[in-house]
Design a protein around this motif. Structure first.
Motif, mmCIF file in Angstrom:
data_model
loop_
_atom_site.group_PDB
_atom_site.id
_atom_site.type_symbol
_atom_site.label_atom_id
_atom_site.label_comp_id
_atom_site.label_asym_id
_atom_site.label_seq_id
_atom_site.Cartn_x
_atom_site.Cartn_y
_atom_site.Cartn_z
ATOM 1 N N ALA A 17 0.741 -1.334 -0.042
ATOM 2 C CA ALA A 17 -0.025 0.107 -0.051
ATOM 3 C C ALA A 17 0.828 1.268 -0.076
ATOM 4 C CB ALA A 17 -1.039 -0.089 0.954
ATOM 5 N N ASN A 18 0.424 2.201 -0.512
ATOM 6 C CA ASN A 18 1.106 3.630 -0.600
ATOM 7 C C ASN A 18 0.559 4.513 0.623
ATOM 8 O OD1 ASN A 18 2.659 3.381 -2.990
ATOM 9 N ND2 ASN A 18 0.652 3.618 -4.119
ATOM 10 N N ASP A 19 -0.506 4.259 1.011
ATOM 11 C CA ASP A 19 -1.183 5.462 1.961
ATOM 12 C C ASP A 19 -0.519 4.578 3.302
ATOM 13 O OD1 ASP A 19 -3.015 7.265 3.400
ATOM 14 O OD2 ASP A 19 -3.728 5.390 4.129
ATOM 15 N N SER A 20 -0.177 5.508 4.459
ATOM 16 C CA SER A 20 0.434 4.994 5.591
ATOM 17 C C SER A 20 -0.754 4.415 6.368
ATOM 18 C CB SER A 20 1.072 6.066 6.486
ATOM 19 O OG SER A 20 0.201 7.074 6.847
ATOM 20 N N PHE A 21 -1.778 4.791 6.572
ATOM 21 C CA PHE A 21 -2.812 3.889 7.355
ATOM 22 C C PHE A 21 -3.356 2.719 6.522
ATOM 23 C CE2 PHE A 21 -7.255 3.052 8.931
ATOM 24 C CZ PHE A 21 -6.945 3.111 10.377
ATOM 25 N N GLN A 22 -3.371 2.553 5.371
ATOM 26 C CA GLN A 22 -3.545 1.448 4.516
ATOM 27 C C GLN A 22 -2.350 0.325 4.801
ATOM 28 O OE1 GLN A 22 -6.465 0.383 3.157
ATOM 29 N NE2 GLN A 22 -7.134 2.420 3.794
ATOM 30 N N GLN A 23 -0.907 1.065 4.785
ATOM 31 C CA GLN A 23 0.013 0.074 5.466
ATOM 32 C C GLN A 23 -0.150 -0.444 6.717
ATOM 33 O OE1 GLN A 23 3.360 2.788 5.006
ATOM 34 N NE2 GLN A 23 3.307 2.721 2.612
ATOM 35 N N LEU A 24 -0.750 0.278 7.523
ATOM 36 C CA LEU A 24 -0.902 -0.415 9.049
ATOM 37 C C LEU A 24 -1.904 -1.311 8.742
ATOM 38 C CD1 LEU A 24 -0.670 0.073 12.022
ATOM 39 C CD2 LEU A 24 -2.518 1.568 11.916
ATOM 40 N N LEU A 25 -3.001 -1.139 8.193
ATOM 41 C CA LEU A 25 -4.049 -2.293 8.001
ATOM 42 C C LEU A 25 -3.281 -3.615 7.321
ATOM 43 C CD1 LEU A 25 -7.137 -0.157 6.975
ATOM 44 C CD2 LEU A 25 -6.522 -0.800 9.071
ATOM 45 N N GLU A 26 -2.485 -3.418 6.466
ATOM 46 C CA GLU A 26 -1.956 -4.517 5.641
ATOM 47 C C GLU A 26 -1.076 -5.163 6.794
ATOM 48 O OE1 GLU A 26 0.112 -2.933 2.231
ATOM 49 O OE2 GLU A 26 1.343 -4.868 1.895
ATOM 50 N N VAL A 27 -0.371 -4.614 7.491
ATOM 51 C CA VAL A 27 0.483 -5.063 8.426
ATOM 52 C C VAL A 27 -0.479 -6.082 9.788
ATOM 53 C CG1 VAL A 27 2.101 -4.832 10.815
ATOM 54 C CG2 VAL A 27 2.498 -3.469 8.288
ATOM 55 N N ILE A 28 -1.188 -5.337 10.275
ATOM 56 C CA ILE A 28 -2.282 -5.972 11.070
ATOM 57 C C ILE A 28 -2.785 -7.119 10.558
ATOM 58 C CG2 ILE A 28 -4.145 -5.431 12.478
ATOM 59 C CD1 ILE A 28 -1.902 -3.808 13.594
ATOM 60 N N ASN A 29 -3.488 -7.019 9.149
ATOM 61 C CA ASN A 29 -4.423 -7.883 9.038
ATOM 62 C C ASN A 29 -3.562 -9.150 8.361
ATOM 63 O OD1 ASN A 29 -6.585 -6.583 9.275
ATOM 64 N ND2 ASN A 29 -6.435 -5.697 7.212
ATOM 65 N N THR A 30 -2.275 -8.857 7.734
ATOM 66 C CA THR A 30 -1.412 -10.050 7.132
ATOM 67 C C THR A 30 -0.752 -10.735 8.393
ATOM 68 O OG1 THR A 30 -0.878 -8.431 5.167
ATOM 69 C CG2 THR A 30 0.489 -10.526 5.791
ATOM 70 N N LEU A 31 -0.397 -10.077 9.438
ATOM 71 C CA LEU A 31 0.269 -10.849 10.589
ATOM 72 C C LEU A 31 -0.829 -11.307 11.534
ATOM 73 C CD1 LEU A 31 3.397 -8.514 10.804
ATOM 74 C CD2 LEU A 31 3.263 -10.727 9.632
ATOM 75 N N LYS A 32 -2.267 -11.026 11.446
ATOM 76 C CA LYS A 32 -3.088 -11.217 12.205
ATOM 77 C C LYS A 32 -2.789 -10.764 13.616
ATOM 78 C CE LYS A 32 -5.040 -15.109 9.383
ATOM 79 N NZ LYS A 32 -4.101 -14.781 8.285
#
Ligand SMILES: [Zn+2]
Length: 155
Positions: free
Chosen positions: A66-81
């Motif tokens: 993701a480019n947007d930092s908040f979307q990046q956060l969601l990416e980390v949280i969701n991917t790593l559960k």
């Protein structure tokens, strides 16, 4: 879970710290040093660098898309559960631990006068001595977090 974010992920590092995750970030770190620290301190690497992840033997990393930092956060949280959050326990600026100021007179000279008069709960960073209060994190920042993770964010 502890992290180290690459040079392109400074804003993501702040979001993660806000949620209480131990996250190192250096704006001008070299690839080799990043990998060294991650190995020595058992830190999960967060990176946007497709070259970095091709380094032989590299493990425990997440390539952020993701480019947007908040979307990046969601990416980390969701991917790593990730499910355990400890918001407002860590300094967003330096990653230090925050502790509650028991007597607000102690920090009278460290905050603007109107802040001292209008707030009663203060947190102080054990590393950089930065003071936090209810109004010190941007409102939209807190709203986004509380909505996405159903967290109550009062000090
Ligand atoms: Zn700090």
């Amino acid at each position: 879970m502890k992290f180290i974010a690459d040079a392109m992920l400074g804003r993501l590092a702040r979001w993660l710290r806000f949620l209480g995750f131990d996250t190192l970030y250096y704006p001008d770190i070299s690839d080799s040093r990043l990998i060294k620290i991650s190995r020595e301190q058992d830190r999960f690497i967060l990176t946007r660098d497709t070259r970095l992840i091709k380094i032989k033997g590299l493990k425990n990393y997440l390539l952020i898309t993701a480019n947007d930092s908040f979307q990046q956060l969601l990416e980390v949280i969701n991917t790593l559960k990730l499910k355990q959050f400890n918001p407002l326990s860590r300094c967003v600026a330096c990653n230090g631990n925050l502790s509650r100021i028991l007597d607000k007179k102690m920090i009278k000279d460290s905050v603007p006068e109107f802040v001292f008069l209008n707030y009663n709960v203060f947190l102080k960073c054990s590393v950089c001595s930065r003071i936090y209060w209810e109004g010190s994190h941007p409102k939209n920042f807190k709203e986004k977090i509380s909505k996405a993770f159903k967290l109550t964010l009062t000090l």
